[in-house]
Write an enzyme that holds these catalytic residues in place. Structure first.
Site, PDB file in Angstrom:
ATOM      1  N   ARG A  24       0.734  -1.197  -0.076  1.00  0.00           N
ATOM      2  CA  ARG A  24       0.126   0.035   0.062  1.00  0.00           C
ATOM      3  C   ARG A  24       0.924   1.319  -0.014  1.00  0.00           C
ATOM      4  O   ARG A  24       0.786   2.282  -0.837  1.00  0.00           O
ATOM      5  CB  ARG A  24      -0.780  -0.010   1.116  1.00  0.00           C
ATOM      6  CG  ARG A  24      -1.665   1.244   1.365  1.00  0.00           C
ATOM      7  CD  ARG A  24      -2.526   1.287   2.888  1.00  0.00           C
ATOM      8  NE  ARG A  24      -3.371   2.183   3.194  1.00  0.00           N
ATOM      9  CZ  ARG A  24      -2.933   3.207   3.859  1.00  0.00           C
ATOM     10  NH1 ARG A  24      -1.710   3.076   4.325  1.00  0.00           N
ATOM     11  NH2 ARG A  24      -3.585   3.955   4.209  1.00  0.00           N
ATOM     12  N   ALA A  25       1.847   1.273   0.683  1.00  0.00           N
ATOM     13  CA  ALA A  25       2.882   2.297   1.182  1.00  0.00           C
ATOM     14  C   ALA A  25       3.590   2.768  -0.311  1.00  0.00           C
ATOM     15  O   ALA A  25       3.736   3.969  -0.804  1.00  0.00           O
ATOM     16  CB  ALA A  25       3.648   2.295   2.140  1.00  0.00           C
ATOM     17  N   VAL A  26       3.987   1.775  -0.954  1.00  0.00           N
ATOM     18  CA  VAL A  26       4.760   1.799  -2.131  1.00  0.00           C
ATOM     19  C   VAL A  26       3.861   2.332  -3.267  1.00  0.00           C
ATOM     20  O   VAL A  26       4.136   3.362  -4.033  1.00  0.00           O
ATOM     21  CB  VAL A  26       5.109   0.393  -2.747  1.00  0.00           C
ATOM     22  CG1 VAL A  26       5.908   0.504  -4.123  1.00  0.00           C
ATOM     23  CG2 VAL A  26       6.453   0.001  -1.999  1.00  0.00           C
ATOM     24  N   THR A 129      10.124 -10.373   6.467  1.00  0.00           N
ATOM     25  CA  THR A 129      10.073 -11.867   7.113  1.00  0.00           C
ATOM     26  C   THR A 129       9.772 -11.921   8.658  1.00  0.00           C
ATOM     27  O   THR A 129      10.323 -11.273   9.238  1.00  0.00           O
ATOM     28  CB  THR A 129      11.541 -12.593   6.755  1.00  0.00           C
ATOM     29  OG1 THR A 129      11.474 -13.599   7.599  1.00  0.00           O
ATOM     30  CG2 THR A 129      12.755 -11.493   6.917  1.00  0.00           C
ATOM     31  N   ASP A 131      11.176 -13.929  10.574  1.00  0.00           N
ATOM     32  CA  ASP A 131      12.370 -14.446  11.326  1.00  0.00           C
ATOM     33  C   ASP A 131      13.377 -13.230  11.763  1.00  0.00           C
ATOM     34  O   ASP A 131      14.188 -13.634  12.704  1.00  0.00           O
ATOM     35  CB  ASP A 131      13.319 -15.423  10.221  1.00  0.00           C
ATOM     36  CG  ASP A 131      12.400 -16.500   9.783  1.00  0.00           C
ATOM     37  OD1 ASP A 131      11.544 -16.835  10.366  1.00  0.00           O
ATOM     38  OD2 ASP A 131      12.780 -17.083   8.600  1.00  0.00           O
ATOM     39  N   ASP A 133      15.918 -12.048  10.342  1.00  0.00           N
ATOM     40  CA  ASP A 133      17.204 -12.659  10.330  1.00  0.00           C
ATOM     41  C   ASP A 133      17.943 -11.893   9.133  1.00  0.00           C
ATOM     42  O   ASP A 133      18.960 -12.278   8.490  1.00  0.00           O
ATOM     43  CB  ASP A 133      17.198 -14.081   9.863  1.00  0.00           C
ATOM     44  CG  ASP A 133      16.557 -14.399   8.762  1.00  0.00           C
ATOM     45  OD1 ASP A 133      15.849 -13.378   8.119  1.00  0.00           O
ATOM     46  OD2 ASP A 133      16.499 -15.480   8.149  1.00  0.00           O
ATOM     47  N   SER A 218       5.633 -27.146  36.826  1.00  0.00           N
ATOM     48  CA  SER A 218       5.344 -26.995  35.285  1.00  0.00           C
ATOM     49  C   SER A 218       6.458 -25.967  34.699  1.00  0.00           C
ATOM     50  O   SER A 218       6.871 -24.914  35.416  1.00  0.00           O
ATOM     51  CB  SER A 218       4.061 -26.490  35.020  1.00  0.00           C
ATOM     52  OG  SER A 218       3.796 -25.176  35.601  1.00  0.00           O
ATOM     53  N   ARG A 249       5.511 -32.648  27.123  1.00  0.00           N
ATOM     54  CA  ARG A 249       4.533 -32.561  26.029  1.00  0.00           C
ATOM     55  C   ARG A 249       5.161 -31.484  25.164  1.00  0.00           C
ATOM     56  O   ARG A 249       6.146 -30.866  25.294  1.00  0.00           O
ATOM     57  CB  ARG A 249       3.176 -31.899  26.446  1.00  0.00           C
ATOM     58  CG  ARG A 249       2.255 -32.575  27.317  1.00  0.00           C
ATOM     59  CD  ARG A 249       1.917 -34.022  26.620  1.00  0.00           C
ATOM     60  NE  ARG A 249       1.397 -34.808  27.654  1.00  0.00           N
ATOM     61  CZ  ARG A 249       0.073 -35.412  27.519  1.00  0.00           C
ATOM     62  NH1 ARG A 249      -0.646 -34.763  26.828  1.00  0.00           N
ATOM     63  NH2 ARG A 249      -0.186 -35.977  28.388  1.00  0.00           N
ATOM     64  N   HIS A 255       2.361 -22.452  11.539  1.00  0.00           N
ATOM     65  CA  HIS A 255       2.005 -21.642  10.469  1.00  0.00           C
ATOM     66  C   HIS A 255       1.249 -20.406  11.130  1.00  0.00           C
ATOM     67  O   HIS A 255       0.887 -19.495  10.769  1.00  0.00           O
ATOM     68  CB  HIS A 255       1.447 -22.033   9.191  1.00  0.00           C
ATOM     69  CG  HIS A 255       2.426 -22.796   8.398  1.00  0.00           C
ATOM     70  ND1 HIS A 255       2.857 -24.078   8.574  1.00  0.00           N
ATOM     71  CD2 HIS A 255       3.357 -22.163   7.495  1.00  0.00           C
ATOM     72  CE1 HIS A 255       3.801 -24.372   7.768  1.00  0.00           C
ATOM     73  NE2 HIS A 255       4.125 -23.214   6.944  1.00  0.00           N
ATOM     74  N   ARG A 258       2.542 -17.148  11.165  1.00  0.00           N
ATOM     75  CA  ARG A 258       2.777 -16.204   9.959  1.00  0.00           C
ATOM     76  C   ARG A 258       1.662 -15.335   9.751  1.00  0.00           C
ATOM     77  O   ARG A 258       1.626 -14.544   8.719  1.00  0.00           O
ATOM     78  CB  ARG A 258       2.980 -17.126   8.463  1.00  0.00           C
ATOM     79  CG  ARG A 258       4.252 -17.818   8.559  1.00  0.00           C
ATOM     80  CD  ARG A 258       4.656 -18.608   7.128  1.00  0.00           C
ATOM     81  NE  ARG A 258       5.908 -19.155   7.234  1.00  0.00           N
ATOM     82  CZ  ARG A 258       6.964 -18.419   6.850  1.00  0.00           C
ATOM     83  NH1 ARG A 258       6.969 -16.905   6.573  1.00  0.00           N
ATOM     84  NH2 ARG A 258       8.167 -18.971   6.587  1.00  0.00           N
TER      85      ARG A 258
END
Ligand code: ADP
Length: 331
Positions: A24-26, A129, A131, A133, A218, A249, A255, A258
């Site tokens: 949207r910004a682009v 991303t 991540d 990274d 726990s 457990r 996903h 994301r």
């Protein structure tokens, strides 16, 4: 390089919340500067398949609050070859597209870098991303939303862990990087955080469980994917027979990390980076990634952002050390 008149925008590689805000910004800032904007569908695949359409201001209305990407994204094998990129370049030229903004991760930037070296067309990268990274920016688009999703999930897991007195290994995303794990571990009060950047993580989990044996409480053990000891499931399978007294457990968040509505931080980050990317093209820059470091816009050479690794700061590892029962850097 002549004056830019028409640009293309695409999202590529793994998706991340906030990519829509960047599109949207682009689009809006380019239109504001008198440019024509093409939305390229499904990453580099759409560039090769000639799947693109003109975006106007209304095309990007009502998307800033949505996760995912309206242009969709893909992983495209053909773009890894010169022949594939040549087809893509010819499709761009046929539409008189004379600059491209790629929203993606380091793989997408490698492809952009190849294009710039082989053909006469500028590419600007926006780091998107979960991540976090990528070298050259404090945060990538989608990372903050992902952290919020993870801590909400871990809070819920903790409720049930406490009720049943269980030990939970919770696996989070991050590819080979532990940014999501360390910061969500700090924010959710995890007892143990395991990240790929530090050695002997499995040994630390084992030591922790040995100490816990006396307390029988726990716990949450937050595990980054990409550990050399294996996945959370493999680690739990190895440790469970050693600690039969515990109800161990595993929960793999997967996903859900994301998706979701982007946080305020991600929407603002994406908006700033989107505008900066168009400014960069108008300034005749190329092969640069937009970064924000200490709240200032930076233009980082694409090949640097691909080759260099962003490190988790020692201060953050020490901080986790100080407040978790077993932080990642515990000696
Ligand atoms: P991300 O951008 O999230 O790191 P990928 O690594 O899957 O995601 O890369 C996205 C796309 O970028 C790939 O599907 C491919 O089309 C292109 N790409 C990745 N690496 C290269 C490369 N070394 N050369 C050319 N294109 C590449």
């Amino acid at each position: 390089m002549g004056k830019i008149k028409t640009i293309g925008v695409l999202t590529s590689g793994g998706d991340a919340p906030g990519m829509n805000a960047a599109i949207r910004a682009v689009t809006r800032s380019a239109i504001h500067s008198g440019l024509t904007v093409y939305g390229i569908k499904r990453g580099y695949q759409g560039m090769i398949d000639n799947d693109m359409e003109i975006l106007n201001s209304e095309s990007v209305s009502g998307i800033i609050q949505r996760g995912g990407t309206m242009l969709q994204t893909a992983r495209c094998k053909a773009f890894r070859t010169y022949e594939g990129r040549e087809v893509a370049y010819n499709n761009l030229k046929a539409r008189e597209i004379d600059g491209v903004v790629v929203i993606g991760g380091d793989g997408s930037f490698s492809g952009a870098s190849d294009m710039v070296q082989e053909f006469d067309i500028p590419f600007i990268g926006i780091p998107g991303t979960i991540d976090n990274d990528l070298y050259g920016t404090d945060c990538t688009i989608g990372y903050d939303t992902c952290l919020n999703t993870v801590i909400e999930a871990v809070d819920k897991i903790r409720d049930t862990a406490t009720s049943h007195n269980r030990i939970f290994f919770v696996e989070v995303m991050g590819r080979e990087a532990g940014f999501v794990a360390i910061n969500s571990g700090i924010a959710s009060g995890a007892e143990v955080i395991m990240i790929p950047e530090e050695p002997n993580q499995m040994e630390k989990a084992r030591e922790f469980l040995s100490e816990r044996a006396r307390k029988n409480k726990s716990s949450i053990i937050l595990v980054a994917e990409g550990l050399e000891d294996g996945s959370a499931l493999q680690i739990a399978e190895k440790l469970t027979p050693e600690f039969p007294q515990f109800d161990i457990r595993v929960s793999i968040l997967g996903h859900i990390q994301r998706g979701g509505a982007p946080s305020a931080r991600d929407r603002i980050l994406a908006s700033r980076m989107g505008v900066a990317a168009v400014d960069a093209l108008l300034d005749n820059q190329s092969a640069a990634m937009i970064g924000i470091v200490n709240d200032e816009i930076m233009y980082v050479p694409l090949n640097k952002s691909v080759k260099l690794h962003k490190k988790i700061s020692r201060d953050l590892i020490d901080l986790a050390e100080g407040i978790c029962t077993f932080g990642p850097g515990r000696k």
